[in-house]
Design a protein around this motif. Structure first.
Motif, PDB file in Angstrom:
ATOM      1  N   SER A 134      37.807 -24.817 127.087  1.00  0.00           N
ATOM      2  CA  SER A 134      36.593 -24.163 126.609  1.00  0.00           C
ATOM      3  C   SER A 134      36.765 -23.777 125.148  1.00  0.00           C
ATOM      4  CB  SER A 134      36.305 -22.920 127.449  1.00  0.00           C
ATOM      5  OG  SER A 134      37.239 -21.905 127.175  1.00  0.00           O
ATOM      6  N   PRO A 135      35.648 -23.571 124.458  1.00  0.00           N
ATOM      7  CA  PRO A 135      35.740 -23.134 123.055  1.00  0.00           C
ATOM      8  C   PRO A 135      36.457 -21.790 122.907  1.00  0.00           C
ATOM      9  CG  PRO A 135      33.515 -23.890 123.549  1.00  0.00           C
ATOM     10  CD  PRO A 135      34.262 -23.870 124.836  1.00  0.00           C
ATOM     11  N   GLN A 136      36.285 -20.906 123.895  1.00  0.00           N
ATOM     12  CA  GLN A 136      36.956 -19.604 123.838  1.00  0.00           C
ATOM     13  C   GLN A 136      38.467 -19.772 123.940  1.00  0.00           C
ATOM     14  OE1 GLN A 136      34.445 -20.267 126.033  1.00  0.00           O
ATOM     15  NE2 GLN A 136      32.779 -19.181 125.038  1.00  0.00           N
ATOM     16  N   ASP A 137      38.913 -20.655 124.831  1.00  0.00           N
ATOM     17  CA  ASP A 137      40.351 -20.914 124.958  1.00  0.00           C
ATOM     18  C   ASP A 137      40.906 -21.515 123.663  1.00  0.00           C
ATOM     19  OD1 ASP A 137      40.447 -19.938 127.515  1.00  0.00           O
ATOM     20  OD2 ASP A 137      40.369 -21.917 128.476  1.00  0.00           O
ATOM     21  N   ALA A 138      40.133 -22.409 123.062  1.00  0.00           N
ATOM     22  CA  ALA A 138      40.574 -23.029 121.813  1.00  0.00           C
ATOM     23  C   ALA A 138      40.721 -21.979 120.719  1.00  0.00           C
ATOM     24  CB  ALA A 138      39.563 -24.101 121.385  1.00  0.00           C
ATOM     25  N   ARG A 146      41.803 -25.843 114.480  1.00  0.00           N
ATOM     26  CA  ARG A 146      40.706 -25.614 115.438  1.00  0.00           C
ATOM     27  C   ARG A 146      40.301 -26.904 116.151  1.00  0.00           C
ATOM     28  NH1 ARG A 146      38.414 -21.587 111.605  1.00  0.00           N
ATOM     29  NH2 ARG A 146      38.673 -19.594 112.662  1.00  0.00           N
ATOM     30  N   ALA A 147      40.224 -27.988 115.396  1.00  0.00           N
ATOM     31  CA  ALA A 147      39.845 -29.272 115.993  1.00  0.00           C
ATOM     32  C   ALA A 147      40.865 -29.694 117.057  1.00  0.00           C
ATOM     33  CB  ALA A 147      39.730 -30.340 114.905  1.00  0.00           C
ATOM     34  N   ARG A 148      42.133 -29.522 116.730  1.00  0.00           N
ATOM     35  CA  ARG A 148      43.190 -29.882 117.687  1.00  0.00           C
ATOM     36  C   ARG A 148      43.159 -28.950 118.906  1.00  0.00           C
ATOM     37  NH1 ARG A 148      48.054 -32.864 117.284  1.00  0.00           N
ATOM     38  NH2 ARG A 148      48.952 -32.800 119.359  1.00  0.00           N
ATOM     39  N   ALA A 149      42.901 -27.675 118.684  1.00  0.00           N
ATOM     40  CA  ALA A 149      42.848 -26.701 119.780  1.00  0.00           C
ATOM     41  C   ALA A 149      41.703 -27.026 120.733  1.00  0.00           C
ATOM     42  CB  ALA A 149      42.694 -25.285 119.219  1.00  0.00           C
ATOM     43  N   ARG A 150      40.577 -27.491 120.194  1.00  0.00           N
ATOM     44  CA  ARG A 150      39.444 -27.863 121.058  1.00  0.00           C
ATOM     45  C   ARG A 150      39.811 -29.030 121.964  1.00  0.00           C
ATOM     46  NH1 ARG A 150      36.265 -28.276 116.436  1.00  0.00           N
ATOM     47  NH2 ARG A 150      36.089 -26.178 115.633  1.00  0.00           N
ATOM     48  N   ARG A 151      40.600 -29.954 121.456  1.00  0.00           N
ATOM     49  CA  ARG A 151      41.027 -31.096 122.277  1.00  0.00           C
ATOM     50  C   ARG A 151      42.029 -30.678 123.359  1.00  0.00           C
ATOM     51  NH1 ARG A 151      40.886 -33.598 117.190  1.00  0.00           N
ATOM     52  NH2 ARG A 151      43.130 -33.470 116.930  1.00  0.00           N
ATOM     53  N   LEU A 152      42.789 -29.637 123.082  1.00  0.00           N
ATOM     54  CA  LEU A 152      43.823 -29.190 124.019  1.00  0.00           C
ATOM     55  C   LEU A 152      43.310 -28.153 125.030  1.00  0.00           C
ATOM     56  CD1 LEU A 152      46.835 -28.786 121.577  1.00  0.00           C
ATOM     57  CD2 LEU A 152      46.529 -30.562 123.315  1.00  0.00           C
ATOM     58  N   TYR A 187      54.029 -27.464 111.528  1.00  0.00           N
ATOM     59  CA  TYR A 187      54.543 -26.313 112.270  1.00  0.00           C
ATOM     60  C   TYR A 187      53.453 -25.748 113.198  1.00  0.00           C
ATOM     61  CZ  TYR A 187      56.393 -21.717 113.347  1.00  0.00           C
ATOM     62  OH  TYR A 187      56.815 -20.597 114.012  1.00  0.00           O
ATOM     63  N   MET A 188      52.261 -25.552 112.648  1.00  0.00           N
ATOM     64  CA  MET A 188      51.163 -24.980 113.444  1.00  0.00           C
ATOM     65  C   MET A 188      50.736 -25.933 114.570  1.00  0.00           C
ATOM     66  SD  MET A 188      48.767 -22.880 110.757  1.00  0.00           S
ATOM     67  CE  MET A 188      48.282 -24.319 109.854  1.00  0.00           C
ATOM     68  N   MET A 189      50.716 -27.225 114.296  1.00  0.00           N
ATOM     69  CA  MET A 189      50.319 -28.193 115.326  1.00  0.00           C
ATOM     70  C   MET A 189      51.327 -28.196 116.491  1.00  0.00           C
ATOM     71  SD  MET A 189      47.479 -29.456 114.612  1.00  0.00           S
ATOM     72  CE  MET A 189      46.363 -29.751 113.274  1.00  0.00           C
ATOM     73  N   THR A 190      52.585 -28.117 116.144  1.00  0.00           N
ATOM     74  CA  THR A 190      53.616 -28.056 117.187  1.00  0.00           C
ATOM     75  C   THR A 190      53.504 -26.756 117.973  1.00  0.00           C
ATOM     76  OG1 THR A 190      55.096 -29.415 115.858  1.00  0.00           O
ATOM     77  CG2 THR A 190      56.095 -28.134 117.626  1.00  0.00           C
ATOM     78  N   ALA A 191      53.321 -25.652 117.266  1.00  0.00           N
ATOM     79  CA  ALA A 191      53.163 -24.358 117.940  1.00  0.00           C
ATOM     80  C   ALA A 191      51.929 -24.358 118.826  1.00  0.00           C
ATOM     81  CB  ALA A 191      53.071 -23.244 116.900  1.00  0.00           C
ATOM     82  N   ALA A 201      49.511 -24.352 124.203  1.00  0.00           N
ATOM     83  CA  ALA A 201      48.589 -24.936 125.185  1.00  0.00           C
ATOM     84  C   ALA A 201      49.341 -25.333 126.454  1.00  0.00           C
ATOM     85  CB  ALA A 201      47.872 -26.135 124.584  1.00  0.00           C
ATOM     86  N   ALA A 202      50.516 -25.918 126.309  1.00  0.00           N
ATOM     87  CA  ALA A 202      51.309 -26.313 127.480  1.00  0.00           C
ATOM     88  C   ALA A 202      51.747 -25.087 128.272  1.00  0.00           C
ATOM     89  CB  ALA A 202      52.523 -27.123 127.030  1.00  0.00           C
ATOM     90  N   SER A 203      52.135 -24.037 127.556  1.00  0.00           N
ATOM     91  CA  SER A 203      52.541 -22.806 128.228  1.00  0.00           C
ATOM     92  C   SER A 203      51.389 -22.208 129.036  1.00  0.00           C
ATOM     93  CB  SER A 203      53.035 -21.799 127.200  1.00  0.00           C
ATOM     94  OG  SER A 203      53.337 -20.576 127.811  1.00  0.00           O
TER      95      SER A 203
END
Length: 152
Positions: free
Chosen positions: A19-23, A10-16, A50-54, A59-61
């Motif tokens: 918005s919090p919803q996108d994360a 979750r922390a990594r998703a927030r940086r990428l 594995y999860m961090m790479t995914a 996020a890039a996609s």
């Protein structure tokens, strides 16, 4: 799957994300992918990397998809036709100012203010036909001043 992994995810998703919803959506997408892999019997030896790479790939996609969906209006550049039209409009406005005051006032009321000929006739207490004739003459003078030849 470890809750410690989920908090890092979750922390990594927030940086990428923007918005919090996108994360949260990214986290769900990655978590679902892991669960689907495990459901078919695939073993993930190191789940966090594995999860961090995914997550990074997801996020890039999404960023690429968002870039493709940018409307064309946002990247509008004036064309030659636009410049020619702008020059013509400027010429018409200049010629409009050179018309007699009554013609200029009549054309501006109709063109700019959207007043109908019947409203003008009522306001000036004259027949609608008189207003229509005055408008026709004013338009003809403007066409002649601009240099537009009328077919009619």
């Amino acid at each position: 799957m470890d809750t410690h992994h989920l908090s890092k995810l979750r922390a990594r998703a927030r940086r990428l994300s923007r918005s919090p919803q996108d994360a949260e959506d990214l986290c769900h997408e990655v978590y679902l992918a892991v669960l689907e892999r495990e459901a078919i019997g695939a073993r993930i030896s190191r789940p966090l990397p594995y999860m961090m790479t995914a997550l990074r790939h997801a996020a890039a996609s999404r960023a690429r998809s968002a870039a493709r969906e940018t409307p064309m209006e946002d990247s509008y550049e004036p064309q030659v036709e636009d410049a020619a039209l702008a020059c013509f409009c400027t010429q018409v406005l200049i010629k409009l100012d050179s018309l007699p005051k009554t013609d200029r006032a009549l054309l501006r009321r109709v063109a700019y203010e959207g007043v109908t000929p019947s409203e003008l006739a009522e306001e000036l207490d004259v027949p609608v036909g008189t207003i229509m004739s005055r408008l026709a003459r004013a338009r003809a003078r403007l066409r002649n001043a601009v240099g537009i030849v009328s077919v009619f």
